[in-house]
Design a protein around this motif. Structure first.
Motif, PDB file in Angstrom:
ATOM      1  N   GLY A  80       0.744  -0.966  -0.230  1.00 37.79           N
ATOM      2  CA  GLY A  80      -0.120  -0.004   0.030  1.00 37.79           C
ATOM      3  C   GLY A  80       1.076   1.253  -0.405  1.00 37.79           C
ATOM      4  N   SER A  81       0.365   2.414  -0.472  1.00 33.27           N
ATOM      5  CA  SER A  81       1.101   3.216  -0.330  1.00 33.27           C
ATOM      6  C   SER A  81       1.318   3.935   1.163  1.00 33.27           C
ATOM      7  CB  SER A  81       0.783   4.711  -1.379  1.00 33.27           C
ATOM      8  OG  SER A  81      -1.023   5.295  -0.219  1.00 33.27           O
ATOM      9  N   ASP A  82       0.800   3.394   2.209  1.00 36.11           N
ATOM     10  CA  ASP A  82       0.722   3.890   3.350  1.00 36.11           C
ATOM     11  C   ASP A  82       2.202   3.727   3.844  1.00 36.11           C
ATOM     12  OD1 ASP A  82      -1.749   5.017   3.743  1.00 36.11           O
ATOM     13  OD2 ASP A  82      -2.983   3.456   4.741  1.00 36.11           O
ATOM     14  N   LEU A  85       5.023   5.671   2.439  1.00 35.81           N
ATOM     15  CA  LEU A  85       4.466   6.787   2.871  1.00 35.81           C
ATOM     16  C   LEU A  85       5.666   6.700   3.900  1.00 35.81           C
ATOM     17  CD1 LEU A  85       1.347   8.189   1.654  1.00 35.81           C
ATOM     18  CD2 LEU A  85       3.448   9.514   0.980  1.00 35.81           C
ATOM     19  N   TYR A 106      -3.988  14.548   4.649  1.00 33.95           N
ATOM     20  CA  TYR A 106      -3.651  13.093   4.407  1.00 33.95           C
ATOM     21  C   TYR A 106      -3.836  13.028   6.271  1.00 33.95           C
ATOM     22  CZ  TYR A 106      -3.657   8.428   4.383  1.00 33.95           C
ATOM     23  OH  TYR A 106      -4.103   6.753   4.118  1.00 33.95           O
ATOM     24  N   TYR A 109       0.220  12.202   7.616  1.00 33.97           N
ATOM     25  CA  TYR A 109       1.553  12.753   7.486  1.00 33.97           C
ATOM     26  C   TYR A 109       1.870  13.329   8.918  1.00 33.97           C
ATOM     27  CZ  TYR A 109      -0.117  13.392   3.033  1.00 33.97           C
ATOM     28  OH  TYR A 109      -0.058  13.273   1.899  1.00 33.97           O
ATOM     29  N   ALA A 151      -6.089  15.769  -0.091  1.00 34.78           N
ATOM     30  CA  ALA A 151      -7.409  15.344   0.379  1.00 34.78           C
ATOM     31  C   ALA A 151      -7.305  15.572   1.947  1.00 34.78           C
ATOM     32  CB  ALA A 151      -7.034  13.901   0.430  1.00 34.78           C
ATOM     33  N   ASP A 177       2.200  12.449  -3.104  1.00 32.42           N
ATOM     34  CA  ASP A 177       1.400  12.487  -2.524  1.00 32.42           C
ATOM     35  C   ASP A 177       0.404  12.043  -3.689  1.00 32.42           C
ATOM     36  OD1 ASP A 177      -0.442   9.818  -1.989  1.00 32.42           O
ATOM     37  OD2 ASP A 177      -0.962  10.570   0.225  1.00 32.42           O
ATOM     38  N   ALA A 179      -2.049   9.524  -4.523  1.00 35.18           N
ATOM     39  CA  ALA A 179      -2.984   8.688  -4.751  1.00 35.18           C
ATOM     40  C   ALA A 179      -4.462   9.088  -6.143  1.00 35.18           C
ATOM     41  CB  ALA A 179      -3.680   8.719  -3.160  1.00 35.18           C
ATOM     42  N   TYR A 180      -4.943  10.517  -5.900  1.00 32.69           N
ATOM     43  CA  TYR A 180      -5.698  10.425  -6.911  1.00 32.69           C
ATOM     44  C   TYR A 180      -4.872  11.036  -8.025  1.00 32.69           C
ATOM     45  CZ  TYR A 180      -8.181   9.994  -2.576  1.00 32.69           C
ATOM     46  OH  TYR A 180      -8.257   9.261  -0.916  1.00 32.69           O
ATOM     47  N   THR A 203      -1.214   4.442  -5.617  1.00 28.95           N
ATOM     48  CA  THR A 203      -1.730   3.855  -5.211  1.00 28.95           C
ATOM     49  C   THR A 203      -1.942   2.829  -6.200  1.00 28.95           C
ATOM     50  OG1 THR A 203      -2.962   2.872  -3.257  1.00 28.95           O
ATOM     51  CG2 THR A 203      -3.044   4.888  -3.708  1.00 28.95           C
ATOM     52  N   SER A 205      -4.554   1.416  -4.634  1.00 30.63           N
ATOM     53  CA  SER A 205      -6.236   1.186  -3.970  1.00 30.63           C
ATOM     54  C   SER A 205      -7.218   2.116  -4.892  1.00 30.63           C
ATOM     55  CB  SER A 205      -6.267   1.773  -2.937  1.00 30.63           C
ATOM     56  OG  SER A 205      -4.855   1.259  -1.826  1.00 30.63           O
ATOM     57  N   LYS A 206      -7.107   3.357  -4.941  1.00 29.53           N
ATOM     58  CA  LYS A 206      -8.246   3.557  -5.960  1.00 29.53           C
ATOM     59  C   LYS A 206      -8.615   4.392  -6.998  1.00 29.53           C
ATOM     60  CE  LYS A 206      -7.314   5.504  -0.680  1.00 29.53           C
ATOM     61  NZ  LYS A 206      -6.413   6.712  -0.914  1.00 29.53           N
ATOM     62  N   ARG A 214      -3.792  -3.953  -1.101  1.00 29.80           N
ATOM     63  CA  ARG A 214      -2.232  -3.003  -1.362  1.00 29.80           C
ATOM     64  C   ARG A 214      -0.641  -3.867  -1.147  1.00 29.80           C
ATOM     65  NH1 ARG A 214      -4.609  -0.381   0.747  1.00 29.80           N
ATOM     66  NH2 ARG A 214      -2.897   0.177   2.258  1.00 29.80           N
ATOM     67  N   VAL A 215      -1.503  -2.351  -2.568  1.00 29.44           N
ATOM     68  CA  VAL A 215       0.131  -2.470  -3.113  1.00 29.44           C
ATOM     69  C   VAL A 215      -0.007  -1.466  -3.626  1.00 29.44           C
ATOM     70  CG1 VAL A 215       1.153  -2.610  -5.383  1.00 29.44           C
ATOM     71  CG2 VAL A 215      -0.662  -4.893  -3.884  1.00 29.44           C
TER      72      VAL A 215
HETATM   73  C1  LIG Z   1      -5.737   6.339   0.162  1.00 27.25           C
HETATM   74  C2  LIG Z   1      -4.585   7.315   0.602  1.00 27.25           C
HETATM   75  C3  LIG Z   1      -3.291   6.798   0.853  1.00 27.25           C
HETATM   76  C4  LIG Z   1      -3.979   5.387   1.286  1.00 27.25           C
HETATM   77  O1  LIG Z   1      -3.099   4.415   0.035  1.00 27.25           O
HETATM   78  P1  LIG Z   1      -2.997   3.038   0.328  1.00 27.25           P
HETATM   79  O2  LIG Z   1      -2.434   2.386  -0.764  1.00 27.25           O
HETATM   80  O3  LIG Z   1      -4.119   2.189   0.537  1.00 27.25           O
HETATM   81  O4  LIG Z   1      -2.524   2.725   1.519  1.00 27.25           O
HETATM   82  C5  LIG Z   1      -2.717   7.408   1.043  1.00 27.25           C
HETATM   83  N1  LIG Z   1      -2.580   8.856   0.405  1.00 27.25           N
HETATM   84  C6  LIG Z   1      -4.055   9.643   0.615  1.00 27.25           C
HETATM   85  C7  LIG Z   1      -4.081  10.996   0.114  1.00 27.25           C
HETATM   86  C8  LIG Z   1      -4.959   8.743   0.212  1.00 27.25           C
HETATM   87  O5  LIG Z   1      -5.955   9.109  -0.003  1.00 27.25           O
END
Ligand SMILES: *Cc1c(COP(=O)(O)O)cnc(C)c1O
Length: 349
Positions: A80-82, A85, A106, A109, A151, A177, A179-180, A203, A205-206, A214-215
């Protein structure tokens, strides 16, 4: 007892398990994973699980490198990107100067800075919830973290402004970051050619509909990647399991499927935003798969509870200052969002 750590953890969105619910509280993708991902899962050789997963993740990194136009040694993948990060915070933020990030961003942080005992300063967003570029220039700091789009505001910051922040802080790492980024923004990837202090996180995830797999991954200069790799290998070297690597690789191969569904989500977002505005709601301009909205004629918390009573789950930030007047709603399918508009409409009808 001596030595026990007390920490205020990140509070994640709830994961209710009802059948008929509309779950728009954690920004999961509205669509299923691509057909290629599901095929890769069905074809996965269970016998192979006897062995440890790959240390290098070269299959996935090469596929990503090809797709992004970077080199394998500019990539690190993680759980996951968590994971990426958190590793980046430990790897890059080791000075006595405060790491800077927005006061509204987010939530993790701050938790990581606290967990890893990194000094930090939360820089207020403007009244319009914008990141103010000049706040990040000419200031001694230990590093910078920017989510772009941010976010939970959804607001995208122009790449030239992001570059100005990176250029003004070349003695520290600037984490971006993304993510989106697949929902309409412009990636900071081109900055990698000129700046070796940029570290971008992404990520599956989204935008790849794989939150449960979880990648995530990070992209940076070979120098930054070798630093973070050493920390990863000092902590959890096999963090991406065999199934996750196979399925994530299939997802990268199915990029066209994801471009199509994410374009559809972006269209629904714009439609949904216009509908909310027509009800008098304030809606921040979003380039993500969610919107942040301030209801009209009803308090955010009351609308949150009303929607929940109708099995529509959105995100409410009760203890977050000016955010407590807003709700964050992820963008589901067009049919789901039409239903949400209908249910909200009944309140005023
Ligand atoms: C969802 C999200 C993450 C984490 O994503 P994962 O890969 O599911 O751990 C990281 N940063 C932001 C801003 C997010 O919204």
């Amino acid at each position: 007892m001596k030595g026990l750590r007390q920490i205020k953890p990140y509070v994640a969105g709830a994961q209710p398990q009802e059948k008929k619910m509309i779950k728009i509280n954690t920004n999961e993708n509205a669509f299923p994973p691509s057909p290629g991902v599901l095929q890769a899962l069905a074809a996965f050789d269970g016998q192979s699980l006897r062995q440890y997963s790959s240390l290098e993740n070269n299959i996935l990194r090469d596929k990503l490198a090809e797709n992004l136009g970077v080199k394998r040694n500019q990539l690190i993948v993680g759980n996951g990107s968590d994971d990426i990060l958190a590793l980046a915070f430990v790897s890059f933020f080791n000075s006595d100067d405060a790491v800077l990030f927005p006061d509204i961003t987010y939530g993790f942080y701050k938790v990581w800075a606290d967990l890893f005992r990194i000094p930090f300063e939360e820089v207020p967003l403007s009244d319009e919830f914008e990141i103010v570029t000049t706040d990040y220039k000419n200031r001694v700091n230990g590093g910078i973290v920017i989510a772009n789009p941010n976010a939970p505001t959804g607001i995208f910051k122009d790449l030239s402004e992001v570059e100005a922040i990176v250029a003004a802080n070349q003695d520290v790492v600037v984490i971006i970051d993304e993510a989106y980024i697949a929902f309409g923004g412009e990636s900071a990837l081109p900055l990698l050619e000129q700046y070796d202090n940029v570290f971008i996180t992404r990520t599956f995830s989204k935008d790849a509909a794989l939150a449960g797999l979880r990648v995530g991954y990070g992209i940076g200069s070979p120098k930054l990647i070798s630093v973070i790799n050493a920390v990863k290998n000092a902590y959890n070297p096999y963090s991406v399991d065999l199934i996750a690597e196979a399925l994530a690789t299939a997802a990268v191969e199915d990029i066209h499927y994801y471009e199509r569904v994410n374009a559809e989500i972006s269209e629904t977002r714009d439609w949904f935003s216009a509908e909310l505005r027509a009800l008098g709601f304030e809606v921040l301009p979003s380039l993500t798969n969610f919107v942040l909205t301030k209801p009209a004629g009803i308090a955010a918390e009351s609308l949150f509870e009303f929607l929940q009573s109708k099995q529509i789950y959105v995100r409410y930030f009760s203890d977050k200052g000016r955010l407590s007047n807003y709700l964050r709603m992820s963008i589901g399918t067009q049919a789901e969002m039409a239903k949400v508009i209908q249910v909200i409409g009944e309140l005023f009808g």
